[in-house]
Design an enzyme around this catalytic site. Structure first.
Site, PDB file in Angstrom:
ATOM      1  N   LYS A 121      -2.000   5.414   8.922  1.00 20.25           N
ATOM      2  CA  LYS A 121      -3.317   6.035   8.794  1.00 20.25           C
ATOM      3  C   LYS A 121      -3.691   6.759  10.085  1.00 20.25           C
ATOM      4  O   LYS A 121      -4.291   7.831  10.052  1.00 20.25           O
ATOM      5  CB  LYS A 121      -4.371   4.982   8.428  1.00 20.25           C
ATOM      6  CG  LYS A 121      -4.244   4.544   6.979  1.00 20.25           C
ATOM      7  CD  LYS A 121      -5.340   3.610   6.563  1.00 20.25           C
ATOM      8  CE  LYS A 121      -5.180   3.221   5.091  1.00 20.25           C
ATOM      9  NZ  LYS A 121      -6.080   2.154   4.679  1.00 20.25           N
ATOM     10  N   LYS A 226       5.239   6.407  -0.697  1.00 19.82           N
ATOM     11  CA  LYS A 226       4.568   5.622  -1.744  1.00 19.82           C
ATOM     12  C   LYS A 226       3.599   6.493  -2.543  1.00 19.82           C
ATOM     13  O   LYS A 226       2.953   7.378  -1.986  1.00 19.82           O
ATOM     14  CB  LYS A 226       3.841   4.482  -1.011  1.00 19.82           C
ATOM     15  CG  LYS A 226       2.809   3.736  -1.756  1.00 19.82           C
ATOM     16  CD  LYS A 226       2.109   2.736  -0.854  1.00 19.82           C
ATOM     17  CE  LYS A 226       0.734   3.251  -0.453  1.00 19.82           C
ATOM     18  NZ  LYS A 226      -0.237   2.245  -0.074  1.00 19.82           N
ATOM     19  N   LYS A 229      -3.364   7.137  -3.913  1.00 20.39           N
ATOM     20  CA  LYS A 229      -4.562   7.785  -4.462  1.00 20.39           C
ATOM     21  C   LYS A 229      -4.944   9.021  -3.672  1.00 20.39           C
ATOM     22  O   LYS A 229      -5.510   9.964  -4.196  1.00 20.39           O
ATOM     23  CB  LYS A 229      -5.751   6.821  -4.333  1.00 20.39           C
ATOM     24  CG  LYS A 229      -5.784   5.695  -5.298  1.00 20.39           C
ATOM     25  CD  LYS A 229      -6.958   4.773  -4.930  1.00 20.39           C
ATOM     26  CE  LYS A 229      -6.778   3.425  -5.586  1.00 20.39           C
ATOM     27  NZ  LYS A 229      -7.483   2.346  -4.917  1.00 20.39           N
TER      28      LYS A 229
HETATM   29  P1  TYM Z   1      -4.981  -0.750  -2.648  1.00 14.40           P
HETATM   30  O1  TYM Z   1      -6.360  -0.510  -3.126  1.00 14.40           O
HETATM   31  O2  TYM Z   1      -4.323   0.319  -1.848  1.00 14.40           O
HETATM   32  O3  TYM Z   1      -4.024  -1.077  -3.855  1.00 14.40           O
HETATM   33  C1  TYM Z   1      -4.308  -2.090  -4.807  1.00 14.40           C
HETATM   34  C2  TYM Z   1      -3.021  -2.791  -5.208  1.00 14.40           C
HETATM   35  O4  TYM Z   1      -2.077  -1.828  -5.711  1.00 14.40           O
HETATM   36  C3  TYM Z   1      -0.823  -1.965  -5.021  1.00 14.40           C
HETATM   37  N1  TYM Z   1      -0.227  -0.630  -4.873  1.00 14.40           N
HETATM   38  C4  TYM Z   1       1.000  -0.301  -5.288  1.00 14.40           C
HETATM   39  N2  TYM Z   1       1.961  -1.006  -5.916  1.00 14.40           N
HETATM   40  C5  TYM Z   1       3.106  -0.362  -6.221  1.00 14.40           C
HETATM   41  N3  TYM Z   1       3.352   0.949  -5.939  1.00 14.40           N
HETATM   42  C6  TYM Z   1       2.424   1.694  -5.318  1.00 14.40           C
HETATM   43  N4  TYM Z   1       2.663   2.985  -5.067  1.00 14.40           N
HETATM   44  C7  TYM Z   1       1.180   1.078  -4.958  1.00 14.40           C
HETATM   45  N5  TYM Z   1       0.044   1.518  -4.353  1.00 14.40           N
HETATM   46  C8  TYM Z   1      -0.798   0.460  -4.290  1.00 14.40           C
HETATM   47  C9  TYM Z   1      -1.201  -2.556  -3.657  1.00 14.40           C
HETATM   48  O5  TYM Z   1      -0.105  -3.218  -3.073  1.00 14.40           O
HETATM   49  C10 TYM Z   1      -2.329  -3.498  -4.031  1.00 14.40           C
HETATM   50  O6  TYM Z   1      -1.805  -4.729  -4.474  1.00 14.40           O
HETATM   51  N6  TYM Z   1      -5.513  -3.663   1.366  1.00 14.40           N
HETATM   52  C11 TYM Z   1      -5.488  -3.660  -0.079  1.00 14.40           C
HETATM   53  C12 TYM Z   1      -6.760  -4.181  -0.730  1.00 14.40           C
HETATM   54  C13 TYM Z   1      -7.156  -5.560  -0.311  1.00 14.40           C
HETATM   55  C14 TYM Z   1      -6.542  -6.764  -0.742  1.00 14.40           C
HETATM   56  C15 TYM Z   1      -7.319  -7.809  -0.149  1.00 14.40           C
HETATM   57  C16 TYM Z   1      -5.440  -7.048  -1.566  1.00 14.40           C
HETATM   58  C17 TYM Z   1      -8.221  -5.882   0.472  1.00 14.40           C
HETATM   59  N7  TYM Z   1      -8.324  -7.228   0.574  1.00 14.40           N
HETATM   60  C18 TYM Z   1      -7.000  -9.131  -0.391  1.00 14.40           C
HETATM   61  C19 TYM Z   1      -5.133  -8.396  -1.776  1.00 14.40           C
HETATM   62  C20 TYM Z   1      -5.904  -9.427  -1.188  1.00 14.40           C
HETATM   63  C21 TYM Z   1      -5.329  -2.226  -0.555  1.00 14.40           C
HETATM   64  O7  TYM Z   1      -5.660  -1.298   0.141  1.00 14.40           O
HETATM   65  O8  TYM Z   1      -4.908  -2.129  -1.845  1.00 14.40           O
END
Ligand code: TYM
Length: 364
Positions: A121, A226, A229
């Site tokens: 980032k 990856k 969004k």
């Molecule tokens: P976020 O919002 O980016 O994504 C949500 C979930 O989707 C998974 N993910 C993916 N899996 C496979 N391929 C991809 N291209 C892909 N992009 C996203 C992420 O691994 C995630 O499981 N930091 C976290 C949010 C968070 C969180 C937490 C997760 C905050 N607190 C506590 C678990 C527990 C995030 O930005 O996810």
């Protein structure tokens, strides 16, 4: 174990979250949300929409507010039945930032600077980490990086600590996430152990649950990155609410590889990604798909995949359209979810405060 004992045994606790920074992608769906819905009957499940995390990158208040409702509607449309789990907004529950502060005081800055996602980032904000990484892995802000440093907020650096607090505040046993969150989970486990060691046994050490297929869905435009969004290229990412025509255009322009064989090998990242998506949705192992597409061309793979993605997501799209019209229902789901989450969070936060040495407040 007798039947009575097994009935009285508490269910293990699952917690996971997603950021409300836009619509869910196919990566979010295959790597995360879809797998959560399979866990509802066996576990006590908490699913957070982490709006406090979302403001670590620039966000418009009105858009963020709307995204929160869109996110819960998408959760439900993907199969997260609110009668079987607690869905809540992070900002509705007191305790996330409070626990994050306690954990921040146990976290060396260097550990946060070494986090891959922070480096990525920071790099996106114009800071070239590769050139300036010190041998110990910490970011050293060079003179040229000064402007970028000024634009990187401390929230972005502390993001993984807040994420650890999200998990430990519920003493979660299992955290289902995609591959990209593994490093953050490791930090969370380290912090839990550090706290337990310093103040006595308090936190469960959470286990990551990373699915075998779909844990890392790649960009359609650049299969070495990856699927995300926030990709600037609007052909790179499939969203779960994309209409069939958009799905067709995006898959048609997906990057493939030289040669014509349909195989999931390291030198074919584009084709491998398409096969992974197919496998994630069809449930057929990649090896079986290689066989199925043997002697066929990339065009056939793409047209079959287009059909599969459109059909698999059709029920999600139509359920979402109904749900998003019913804001009152979405608000009720979030209110009930927050009440259940708060009940659990207060207990754990109170325990943490006691252990740290904060005197209990006298009730008048
Ligand atoms: P976020 O919002 O980016 O994504 C949500 C979930 O989707 C998974 N993910 C993916 N899996 C496979 N391929 C991809 N291209 C892909 N992009 C996203 C992420 O691994 C995630 O499981 N930091 C976290 C949010 C968070 C969180 C937490 C997760 C905050 N607190 C506590 C678990 C527990 C995030 O930005 O996810």
């Amino acid at each position: 174990m007798s039947e009575n004992e097994s009935l009285s045994k508490p269910k293990s606790v699952i917690l996971t979250c997603a950021q409300p920074t836009g619509n869910l992608t196919l990566g979010n769906y295959l790597g995360a949300v879809r797998n959560w819905s399979e866990m509802l009957d066996r576990h006590e499940c908490y699913f957070g929409i982490v709006d406090l995390h979302a403001i670590t990158t620039p966000s418009e208040p009105a858009v963020l507010r709307q995204n929160a409702y869109q996110c819960v509607a998408q959760y439900i449309a993907c199969g997260l039945d609110p009668d079987k789990c607690h869905q809540f907004l992070q900002s509705h529950v007191i305790g996330h930032t409070e626990l994050a502060w306690v954990l921040t005081c146990l976290t060396p800055i260097g550990e946060l600077q070494r986090m891959t996602q922070f480096k990525d980032k920071a790099a996106k904000l114009g800071f070239k980490t590769a050139e300036t990484d010190s041998p110990d892995g910490e970011i050293k802000f060079s003179h040229e990086g000064a402007r970028a440093q000024a634009s990187i907020n401390a929230g972005l650096l502390c993001y993984p600590v807040l994420m650890a607090a999200d998990i430990l505040l519920y003493n979660a046993d299992l955290v289902p996430v995609g591959e990209d969150q593994r490093q953050h989970l490791e930090l969370c486990r380290d912090l839990a152990q550090r706290f337990n060691h310093q103040y006595s046994e308090t936190f469960v050490i959470p286990e990551p649950y990373v699915p075998k297929t779909g844990s890392r869905i790649m960009s359609l435009a650049d299969p070495t990155r990856k699927m995300s969004k926030s990709d600037d290229n609007d052909r790179a990412t499939l969203f779960i609410l994309d209409e069939p025509d958009r799905i067709r255009k995006k898959i048609a322009s997906a990057v493939t590889d030289s040669g014509s064989e349909i195989r999931a090998t390291a030198d074919k990242p584009g084709v491998s990604n398409l096969l992974t998506i197919h496998s994630g949705l069809s449930g057929r192992p990649v090896a079986e798909l290689e066989e199925h597409f043997s002697g066929k061309g990339y065009g056939e793979l793409k047209s079959e995949l287009t059909e599969l993605v459109s059909e698999s997501l059709a029920p999600v799209r139509s359920r979402y359209r109904e749900l998003i019209e019913d804001k009152a229902y979405l608000k009720t789901v979030l209110a009930q979810g927050a009440a259940a989450a708060q009940k659990r969070a207060y207990k754990i936060l109170a325990k943490v405060y006691r252990k740290v040495g904060f005197p209990e407040r006298e009730r008048n």
